[in-house]
Write a protein that holds these residues in place. Structure first.
Motif, PDB file in Angstrom:
ATOM      1  N   MET A   1      53.727  36.267  38.139  1.00  0.00           N
ATOM      2  CA  MET A   1      52.366  36.784  38.258  1.00  0.00           C
ATOM      3  C   MET A   1      52.393  38.120  39.007  1.00  0.00           C
ATOM      4  SD  MET A   1      49.107  36.146  37.714  1.00  0.00           S
ATOM      5  CE  MET A   1      48.409  34.537  37.808  1.00  0.00           C
ATOM      6  N   ILE A   2      51.783  39.114  38.421  1.00  0.00           N
ATOM      7  CA  ILE A   2      51.697  40.439  39.040  1.00  0.00           C
ATOM      8  C   ILE A   2      50.427  40.502  39.874  1.00  0.00           C
ATOM      9  CG2 ILE A   2      51.480  42.910  38.600  1.00  0.00           C
ATOM     10  CD1 ILE A   2      52.985  42.516  36.020  1.00  0.00           C
ATOM     11  N   ARG A   3      50.558  40.990  41.089  1.00  0.00           N
ATOM     12  CA  ARG A   3      49.416  41.090  41.992  1.00  0.00           C
ATOM     13  C   ARG A   3      48.344  42.012  41.410  1.00  0.00           C
ATOM     14  NH1 ARG A   3      49.678  42.638  48.418  1.00  0.00           N
ATOM     15  NH2 ARG A   3      47.448  42.495  48.760  1.00  0.00           N
ATOM     16  N   ARG A   4      47.096  41.582  41.537  1.00  0.00           N
ATOM     17  CA  ARG A   4      45.963  42.373  41.050  1.00  0.00           C
ATOM     18  C   ARG A   4      45.284  43.065  42.218  1.00  0.00           C
ATOM     19  NH1 ARG A   4      40.712  41.223  41.042  1.00  0.00           N
ATOM     20  NH2 ARG A   4      41.016  38.984  41.171  1.00  0.00           N
ATOM     21  N   PHE A   5      44.901  44.307  42.000  1.00  0.00           N
ATOM     22  CA  PHE A   5      44.105  45.070  42.958  1.00  0.00           C
ATOM     23  C   PHE A   5      42.829  45.516  42.267  1.00  0.00           C
ATOM     24  CE2 PHE A   5      48.332  45.534  44.709  1.00  0.00           C
ATOM     25  CZ  PHE A   5      48.124  45.431  46.070  1.00  0.00           C
ATOM     26  N   GLY A   6      41.784  45.720  43.047  1.00  0.00           N
ATOM     27  CA  GLY A   6      40.554  46.284  42.512  1.00  0.00           C
ATOM     28  C   GLY A   6      39.616  45.250  41.946  1.00  0.00           C
ATOM     29  N   GLU A   7      38.847  45.695  40.967  1.00  0.00           N
ATOM     30  CA  GLU A   7      37.765  44.898  40.393  1.00  0.00           C
ATOM     31  C   GLU A   7      38.266  43.628  39.708  1.00  0.00           C
ATOM     32  OE1 GLU A   7      34.478  45.800  40.706  1.00  0.00           O
ATOM     33  OE2 GLU A   7      35.259  47.423  41.956  1.00  0.00           O
ATOM     34  N   THR A   8      37.464  42.578  39.805  1.00  0.00           N
ATOM     35  CA  THR A   8      37.714  41.344  39.062  1.00  0.00           C
ATOM     36  C   THR A   8      37.307  41.582  37.617  1.00  0.00           C
ATOM     37  OG1 THR A   8      37.214  40.051  41.037  1.00  0.00           O
ATOM     38  CG2 THR A   8      37.091  38.891  38.923  1.00  0.00           C
ATOM     39  N   PRO A   9      38.120  41.130  36.664  1.00  0.00           N
ATOM     40  CA  PRO A   9      37.724  41.329  35.258  1.00  0.00           C
ATOM     41  C   PRO A   9      36.387  40.661  34.966  1.00  0.00           C
ATOM     42  CG  PRO A   9      39.793  40.074  35.421  1.00  0.00           C
ATOM     43  CD  PRO A   9      39.367  40.422  36.814  1.00  0.00           C
ATOM     44  N   PHE A  81      51.845  46.328  39.898  1.00  0.00           N
ATOM     45  CA  PHE A  81      50.546  45.694  40.113  1.00  0.00           C
ATOM     46  C   PHE A  81      49.725  45.876  38.856  1.00  0.00           C
ATOM     47  CE2 PHE A  81      49.657  50.051  41.505  1.00  0.00           C
ATOM     48  CZ  PHE A  81      48.367  50.293  41.084  1.00  0.00           C
ATOM     49  N   ARG A  82      48.599  45.179  38.806  1.00  0.00           N
ATOM     50  CA  ARG A  82      47.692  45.358  37.678  1.00  0.00           C
ATOM     51  C   ARG A  82      46.287  45.557  38.220  1.00  0.00           C
ATOM     52  NH1 ARG A  82      45.969  39.935  34.764  1.00  0.00           N
ATOM     53  NH2 ARG A  82      45.694  38.629  36.580  1.00  0.00           N
TER      54      ARG A  82
END
Length: 147
Positions: A1-9, A81-82
């Motif tokens: 799993m790649i860590r997500r930054f920013g807005e939630t989809p 990251f994504r």
């Protein structure tokens, strides 16, 4: 799993996956960054999308040159990251997969060749706060703490 930054989809919104390469380019306590003036301004790690059939390393060299005018050497992948974002220049909602490299800025070849981009040298400590997205700030912070 790649860590997500920013807005939630957003539920129900269709996102196009775009894989890109981005570079931390340190020299003497500063980082070489790009400022995208349109539709911005937005301070970013230099980089961008990988073209079909292009290797990540070739894309990194091309993108850094296009956005800063600099050649680079010895790129080494340090993470990924994504983030989910709207890309107005493409009129596209994207899931961006951002592969992060650290490389050495070698020489300025000339001005950026990509429209609306400007090369900026910034103190790494300032960049940690001023970069336009949380993923870029995270990797700048990691660089600063491990320097």
């Amino acid at each position: 799993m790649i860590r997500r930054f920013g807005e939630t989809p957003e539920p129900g919104r269709r996102y196009t996956r775009r894989v890109g390469v981005y570079a931390l380019l340190p020299r003497g306590g500063s980082l070489l960054l790009t400022c995208q003036i349109e539709p911005g301004p937005d301070l970013q790690l230099p980089g961008g999308g990988i073209d079909p059939g292009e290797s990540p390393i070739a894309a990194l060299h091309r993108e850094v040159f296009e956005e800063t005018g600099w050649s680079i050497a010895a790129p080494r992948r340090i993470g990924a990251f994504r983030r989910f974002t709207y890309m107005p220049e493409y009129d596209l909602w994207a899931e961006k997969i951002c592969l992060i490299y650290r490389a050495h800025p070698v020489r300025r070849q000339g001005p950026p060749t990509e429209a609306f981009h400007e090369a900026v040298w910034m103190n790494a400590g300032d960049a940690v706060h001023m970069l336009g997205n949380a993923g870029d700030r995270h990797f700048a912070r990691l660089y600063l703490s491990g320097r």
